[in-house]
Design a protein around this motif. Structure first.
Motif, short mmCIF file in Angstrom:
data_model
loop_
_atom_site.label_atom_id
_atom_site.label_comp_id
_atom_site.label_asym_id
_atom_site.label_seq_id
_atom_site.Cartn_x
_atom_site.Cartn_y
_atom_site.Cartn_z
N ALA A 283 0.87 -1.18 0.00
CA ALA A 283 0.00 0.00 0.00
C ALA A 283 0.91 1.22 0.00
CB ALA A 283 -0.91 0.01 1.22
N LEU A 284 0.77 2.07 -1.02
CA LEU A 284 1.58 3.28 -1.08
C LEU A 284 0.98 4.37 -0.21
CD1 LEU A 284 2.37 3.41 -4.91
CD2 LEU A 284 4.03 3.06 -3.06
N GLY A 285 1.85 5.07 0.54
CA GLY A 285 1.39 6.19 1.34
C GLY A 285 0.84 7.30 0.46
N THR A 286 0.01 8.14 1.04
CA THR A 286 -0.57 9.24 0.30
C THR A 286 0.53 10.08 -0.37
OG1 THR A 286 -2.45 9.35 1.80
CG2 THR A 286 -2.01 11.31 0.49
N VAL A 307 1.99 -2.64 17.47
CA VAL A 307 3.36 -2.21 17.74
C VAL A 307 3.73 -1.00 16.88
CG1 VAL A 307 5.80 -2.90 17.63
CG2 VAL A 307 4.07 -4.52 18.45
N LEU A 308 3.26 -0.97 15.64
CA LEU A 308 3.62 0.09 14.70
C LEU A 308 2.77 1.34 14.84
CD1 LEU A 308 4.04 -2.13 11.49
CD2 LEU A 308 5.85 -1.34 13.03
N ARG A 309 1.61 1.22 15.46
CA ARG A 309 0.65 2.33 15.50
C ARG A 309 1.28 3.61 16.03
NH1 ARG A 309 -3.03 0.02 18.44
NH2 ARG A 309 -4.05 -0.90 16.63
N GLY A 310 1.16 4.69 15.25
CA GLY A 310 1.64 6.00 15.67
C GLY A 310 3.12 6.25 15.42
N ILE A 311 3.84 5.25 14.92
CA ILE A 311 5.27 5.42 14.65
C ILE A 311 5.46 6.16 13.34
CG2 ILE A 311 7.45 4.22 14.23
CD1 ILE A 311 6.43 3.92 17.10
N LYS A 312 6.28 7.21 13.35
CA LYS A 312 6.57 7.97 12.15
C LYS A 312 7.70 7.28 11.37
CE LYS A 312 3.70 11.39 12.89
NZ LYS A 312 2.53 11.61 12.01
N ALA A 313 7.40 6.87 10.16
CA ALA A 313 8.40 6.21 9.31
C ALA A 313 7.93 6.29 7.87
CB ALA A 313 8.59 4.75 9.74
N HIS A 324 -8.41 -1.25 7.89
CA HIS A 324 -8.50 0.11 8.42
C HIS A 324 -7.18 0.56 9.03
CE1 HIS A 324 -12.76 0.53 7.64
NE2 HIS A 324 -12.92 -0.71 8.09
N GLU A 325 -6.40 -0.37 9.56
CA GLU A 325 -5.07 -0.01 10.06
C GLU A 325 -4.15 0.40 8.92
OE1 GLU A 325 -5.24 -2.97 13.95
OE2 GLU A 325 -4.56 -3.72 11.99
N VAL A 326 -4.28 -0.27 7.78
CA VAL A 326 -3.50 0.12 6.60
C VAL A 326 -3.93 1.52 6.14
CG1 VAL A 326 -3.02 -0.39 4.17
CG2 VAL A 326 -3.06 -2.25 5.86
N ASP A 328 -5.10 3.93 7.90
CA ASP A 328 -4.56 4.92 8.84
C ASP A 328 -3.11 5.24 8.51
OD1 ASP A 328 -6.95 5.08 10.20
OD2 ASP A 328 -6.36 3.65 11.76
N ALA A 329 -2.31 4.20 8.24
CA ALA A 329 -0.89 4.41 7.93
C ALA A 329 -0.74 5.19 6.62
CB ALA A 329 -0.17 3.07 7.84
N VAL A 330 -1.49 4.78 5.61
CA VAL A 330 -1.42 5.43 4.30
C VAL A 330 -1.77 6.91 4.40
CG1 VAL A 330 -2.55 5.53 2.04
CG2 VAL A 330 -1.76 3.33 2.95
N ALA A 331 -2.78 7.23 5.20
CA ALA A 331 -3.19 8.62 5.36
C ALA A 331 -2.08 9.49 5.95
CB ALA A 331 -4.43 8.69 6.25
N GLU A 332 -1.17 8.88 6.70
CA GLU A 332 -0.04 9.60 7.29
C GLU A 332 1.16 9.65 6.35
OE1 GLU A 332 -0.08 11.29 10.14
OE2 GLU A 332 -2.21 10.77 10.33
N GLY A 333 0.98 9.13 5.12
CA GLY A 333 2.08 9.14 4.16
C GLY A 333 3.04 7.98 4.29
N THR A 334 2.68 6.97 5.06
CA THR A 334 3.54 5.80 5.27
C THR A 334 3.12 4.67 4.34
OG1 THR A 334 3.90 6.36 7.60
CG2 THR A 334 4.32 4.08 6.94
N SER A 335 4.06 4.15 3.57
CA SER A 335 3.79 2.99 2.73
C SER A 335 3.86 1.72 3.58
CB SER A 335 4.79 2.90 1.58
OG SER A 335 4.67 4.04 0.74
N VAL A 336 3.12 0.70 3.18
CA VAL A 336 3.01 -0.52 3.99
C VAL A 336 3.30 -1.74 3.13
CG1 VAL A 336 1.48 -1.93 5.41
CG2 VAL A 336 1.26 0.57 5.46
#
Length: 379
Positions: A283-286, A307-313, A324-326, A328-336
């Motif tokens: 999943a590509l971040g925004t 464990v990863l929730r809220g970590i900036k990376a 939904h967790e994916v 959330d990460a994508v919305a913060e610009g984090t790829s998964v």
């Protein structure tokens, strides 16, 4: 005299004769107790999460010696039969096959059958699970190496009780000198698991006594019950759980700062190669593309969302996360990158085998299951 296979098996179980690996009558073996102690020293079980179920889960009646240890990520019935065929005396299963309490042992449940078959064939079962996640150079450090050279640190540092299984609480209270205090101190000194220290103190120009108790869990409960009989003492009582400082470099997950940034596409290829996978999920971040740089990555083997929730990376690397967790990460610009749960863990068994062979001084054979595999396939 010749016996049938069934008869030989029955006699073996009846006489509890130690079984040797096929074609190998080796003198090398370890007593189960010594082997478990060595495994516990290799990665302290105190590193495991408090919700986990780790350590020796199934123990055949003593004496029990082990010639062969079989490593597996998941203990299935197929893997157990493999262990029996290989005459393994102990299965080290990364995931605990017994997690929730078993209310009975019948043939109707596959997990109950595992325990029955293991005991019938005198196979011990040991599980380290999150202790191996947290320990330095464990599962998460192995997974982090998929991305290349980096400096790493735990996302959540491990802490453990100050004395696991021992004095893990401090109970403190203050009191004026009075006849009742001495009687209370005498009573506290009779409680098993309680060590009493008293020091003189001054308060408001008067002589007081500051009492500190070092207690086990059971000792703490009994001490508090005794102090509760004196309302004045009880009101001043404080109970403090003791913890060690965080273990250096031990903990859940890893934050990786790469020596050289790589693109998302390169990260995908590196992970595939490291884990031996032909496909994974991305999943590509925004506003990110396959060519976007990755300088930092948060890594967690298995199911990593909590464990990863809220970590900036720039990138999350784990086995599985919910939809939904994916998001959330994508919305913060984090790829998964998701590789399926056990695919992010199983490859560590190769390194574990080599480490245990050294640790156990080649006193037992350490083998990796050929039947263990992720239950999910991408087709």
């Amino acid at each position: 005299m010749l016996f049938s296979v069934t008869t030989r098996t029955f006699l073996h179980r009846l006489l509890l004769v130690p079984r040797f690996p096929k074609g190998l009558f080796s003198r090398l073996f370890m007593d189960l107790g010594a082997l478990v102690t060595s495994l516990n020293d290799f990665a302290s079980l105190s590193l495991a999460e408090n919700w986990d179920n780790v350590g020796l889960l199934v123990e055949p009646s003593p004496p029990h010696v082990v010639h062969t240890v079989l490593l597996t990520n998941d203990l299935t019935e197929e893997v157990l039969e493999e262990a029996v065929d290989r005459a393994a005396g102990l299965i080290l299963s990364y995931h605990p096959p017994i997690f929730r309490p078993l209310k009975h042992l019948t043939w109707g449940s596959w997990k109950e059958r595992l325990v029955i078959r293991a005991l019938e064939n005198r196979v011990a079962i040991y599980s380290p699970h999150t202790a191996y996640d947290a320990v330095p150079q464990g599962v998460n450090d192995w997974l982090a190496r998929a991305l290349g050279t980096s400096s790493t640190s735990p996302l959540h540092r491990s802490t453990v009780p100050c004395y696991p299984g021992g004095n893990s609480y401090r109970v403190e209270f203050s009191s004026k000198h009075n006849p009742g205090l001495q009687a209370t101190l005498s009573g506290l000194q009779t409680i098993l698991g309680v060590s009493v220290t008293s020091l003189p103190a001054r308060r408001g120009g008067e002589d007081w006594v500051r009492v500190s108790l070092s207690c086990t869990h059971d000792g703490m409960l009994q001490a508090v019950d005794l102090l509760a009989k004196d309302s004045i003492l009880y009101k001043s009582t404080e109970v403090l759980p003791l913890q060690k400082p965080p273990f250096p470099e031990a903990g859940m997950g890893r934050l990786c700062s790469l020596s050289e940034s790589i693109s998302v596409a390169t990260a995908v290829e590196k992970v595939k190669r490291h884990l031996g996978l032909s496909h994974l999920r991305l999943a590509l971040g925004t506003e990110k593309t396959l060519e976007s740089p990755v300088q930092t990555a948060a890594v967690c083997a298995g199911s990593g969302a909590s464990v990863l929730r809220g970590i900036k990376a720039d990138l999350y690397l784990t086995g599985e996360m919910s939809h939904h967790e994916v998001l959330d990460a994508v919305a913060e610009g984090t790829s998964v990158i998701l590789c399926e749960h056990s695919n992010t863990e199983r490859g560590f068994l190769r390194e574990l085998r080599n480490s245990l062979m050294v640790r156990l001084e080649d006193k037992v054979q350490v083998e990796i299951s050929e039947k263990d595999r992720d239950p999910l396939q991408i087709i």
